[in-house]
Design an enzyme around this catalytic site. Structure first.
Site, short mmCIF file in Angstrom:
data_model
loop_
_atom_site.label_atom_id
_atom_site.label_comp_id
_atom_site.label_asym_id
_atom_site.label_seq_id
_atom_site.Cartn_x
_atom_site.Cartn_y
_atom_site.Cartn_z
N GLY A 260 0.83 -1.20 0.00
CA GLY A 260 0.00 0.00 0.00
C GLY A 260 0.86 1.25 0.00
CG ASP A 261 -0.48 4.56 2.30
OD1 ASP A 261 -0.56 3.50 2.96
OD2 ASP A 261 -1.14 5.58 2.55
CD GLU A 262 1.33 0.32 6.60
OE1 GLU A 262 2.03 -0.72 6.72
OE2 GLU A 262 0.33 0.55 7.28
#
Length: 361
Positions: A260-262
């Site tokens: 994801g955005d991690e």
């Protein structure tokens, strides 16, 4: 050799036997071959040729004497004649013997391979008198040699093909290993590679006495970009973020996309300097990831929240270090985003431990 039909030196009446011929005949008589003595002219005019020529070629010796019926050159395969001339000429010039293989064209049947070993005979004044030598049938041996040569060639080709296949397999394996350990979109190491790396770093730090710092990074307002501009814009943003994180890396540092955005940033350093470095790197990440994404309704200000955890001061192993960094990052998200969050000097498991929040300007 002179190939103009004029011999360098001629001899008188044909000498059918002398001591030299007797010695050579005693050798060639036990071979499938023949002895000869000839002039050094273009047709190799025979002065003597033994009966073995009939066994090898089907031609009578008398056919060749003084080119009575045919000259000896006519019995040599035309494709091989240049190499015969060259071998004889080179040997005469160096005053050494020649050793040359060529094909004889027999009266009947297929050409057969022979090996000729010969040399020049010079008189006391140093003038070339004639050429002499012996020729043996090597057809069977040549078949074996050709088979061996073909076998060697086939083995070479097979080895080259095998080497090429091994290289292809190795490249495919490397590509497979890379794919298994890297994120397809950003080409950063993935979650699997991250877990392998953090275990390795913590183990090494435990042995050397160094400290490890782990930064968990979560993008702020990434979902808005995806919802407003679509997944292609979101993917482009993730690639840009990855590029910015790479620009901060030292050679010994490690950054990964967890999904994801991690993202995660991992490093090791001297214990006294590690915490300062962790904060300094986190602040740099906060600065680099402040990205404005234009939209039809105005720009979306993307940022990030960073949770910072230290080994061994705040976590006793890799799993505890991951859990702490993740918890601190989550606290930062709940506290307003766009900030870094560090634990207090006390172990985070103790009730008195409180996270320290730092918001960027």
């Amino acid at each position: 050799m002179k190939h103009d039909g004029v011999s360098v030196s001629t001899v008188g009446p044909v000498v059918h036997h002398d001591e030299r011929l007797d010695a050579l005949l005693s050798i060639t008589g036990r071979m499938d071959g023949y002895l000869y003595r000839c002039r050094n002219d273009a047709s190799y005019t025979m002065l003597y040729i033994s009966d073995g020529i009939f066994t090898v070629s089907g031609y009578r010796p008398s056919d060749f004497i003084h080119n009575a019926v045919r000259d000896y050159v006519s019995a040599i395969h035309p494709d091989d004649l240049p190499s015969v001339y060259a071998a004889v000429d080179a040997a005469l010039e160096a005053r050494r013997n020649w050793n040359v293989d060529y094909r004889i064209v027999p009266r009947a049947g297929e050409p057969l391979w022979v090996r000729e070993i010969g040399g020049g005979v010079w008189d006391k004044a140093g003038e070339l008198e004639f050429l002499e030598g012996f020729v043996v049938d090597i057809s069977d041996r040549k078949v074996v040699e050709d088979l061996n040569a073909q076998l060697v060639l086939d083995l070479k080709i097979a080895n080259e093909e095998l080497s090429a296949q091994k290289r292809e397999i190795e490249v495919a394996k490397q590509q497979s290993d890379h794919s298994a350990n890297h994120d397809a979109l950003t080409d950063l190491p993935n979650r699997r590679a991250f877990h392998n790396e953090i275990r390795s770093v913590v183990t090494r730090c435990g042995a050397t006495g160094e400290a490890a710092g782990l930064l968990f990074i979560d993008l702020d307002r990434f979902k808005e970009v995806n919802d407003t501009l679509g997944h292609e814009a979101g993917d482009a943003l993730l690639q840009r973020v990855s590029s910015q994180l790479r620009s901060i890396l030292r050679s010994a540092d490690f950054v990964a996309r967890l999904g994801g955005d991690e993202f995660a940033f991992l490093f090791s350093a001297d214990t006294e300097l590690a915490r300062q470095k962790a904060v300094r790197v986190a602040e740099r990440i906060l600065e680099r990831l402040r990205i404005k994404v234009p939209t039809p309704n105005g720009a979306i200000q993307v940022g990030c929240t960073v949770g910072v955890a230290m080994y061994p001061a705040e976590a006793g192993d890799s799993e505890a270090l991951i859990a702490l960094a993740d918890r601190l990052m989550y606290i930062g998200k709940k506290s307003g985003r766009n900030r870094l969050v560090t634990a207090s000097e006390m172990a985070p498991q103790q009730p008195s431990s409180r996270p320290r929040l730092r918001k960027t300007a």
